[in-house]
Design a protein around this motif. Structure first.
Motif: not given
Length: 227
Positions: A70-76, A94-107
């Motif tokens: 998982w880490e290798e896949t996500l650059g960790l 891993v969870i943070a990188r995997f579930t992050a949908v991107g974007g630059a908003s505060i929420p």
């Protein structure tokens, strides 16, 4: 519904049920044939257990053996985790990188920090303007339009938990280095992050350089550090 966890006795019964009927095919526990089959069935039990475990290990929140993949896949792992991160910290990244949908908003950034295990809020500022500034308010310069104050606890504690930690992990670790590193990586390019720890700290002053990051300590003292 949980995956069936068959034992050696279950496989022995299934194999004996498939045998032909007759005196030369005994089911007696003391027969040579039964003992021979009993020597084969433990490997099927182990294979079943490993297959069932794969269903657990394949998910980021419960992974252990597949965590390096998982880490290798996500650059960790990356420098954000420090020299020796615990299993819980590695899973959180891993969870943070995997579930992050991107974007630059505060929420979205607040949600990203929450997946890392940090409860934060973000405060924005506006430059002081003639006709809008009142007595007692901060005389903020133009650069404050790009400042985002990340309000976080003084120290986020990650405690070892039975079933999710492994031998060698500390019973507890604390700090916000992962938060700062990860937030700087996902913050919008035009913003300057300010990390305010301990709650109740406020930003005071009118100068914020574009080549530095201001950290607000728990007593409200600003400290500018090189970015």
């Amino acid at each position: 519904m949980l995956a069936p966890n068959y034992k050696a006795a279950d496989f022995l019964a299934a194999m004996q049920a498939l045998l032909p009927r007759g005196r030369v095919w005994p089911r007696d526990p003391d027969s040579v044939q039964t003992k021979t089959l009993s020597g084969l069935t433990p490997c099927y039990e182990r294979q079943t257990a490993r297959a069932n475990y794969l269903l657990v290990d394949a998910f980021p929140s419960t992974t252990y053996e597949l965590l390096p993949e998982w880490e290798e896949t996500l650059g960790l792992p990356d420098p954000c985790a420090g020299p020796a991160p615990s299993l819980a910290q590695r899973r959180a990244q891993v969870i943070a990188r995997f579930t992050a949908v991107g974007g630059a908003s505060i929420p979205q950034i607040v949600a990203f920090a929450a997946s890392l295990g940090y409860a934060i809020s973000i405060t924005q500022f506006v430059p002081a303007r003639v006709g809008q500034l009142r007595a007692g308010q901060a005389d903020n310069g133009v650069a404050w339009a790009f400042a985002w104050q990340i309000n976080a606890p003084a120290n986020t504690i990650v405690r070892a938990r039975a079933g999710s930690s492994v031998a060698g992990d500390p019973l507890a670790s604390w700090g916000n280095s992962v938060l700062e590193c990860e937030i700087r990586a996902v913050m919008p390019a035009h913003t300057v992050p300010i990390f305010s720890y301990g709650g109740g700290a406020t930003v005071a002053g009118s100068v914020l350089t574009s080549d530095g990051t201001m950290v607000i300590t728990s007593d409200g003292t600003p400290v500018v550090t090189a970015s």
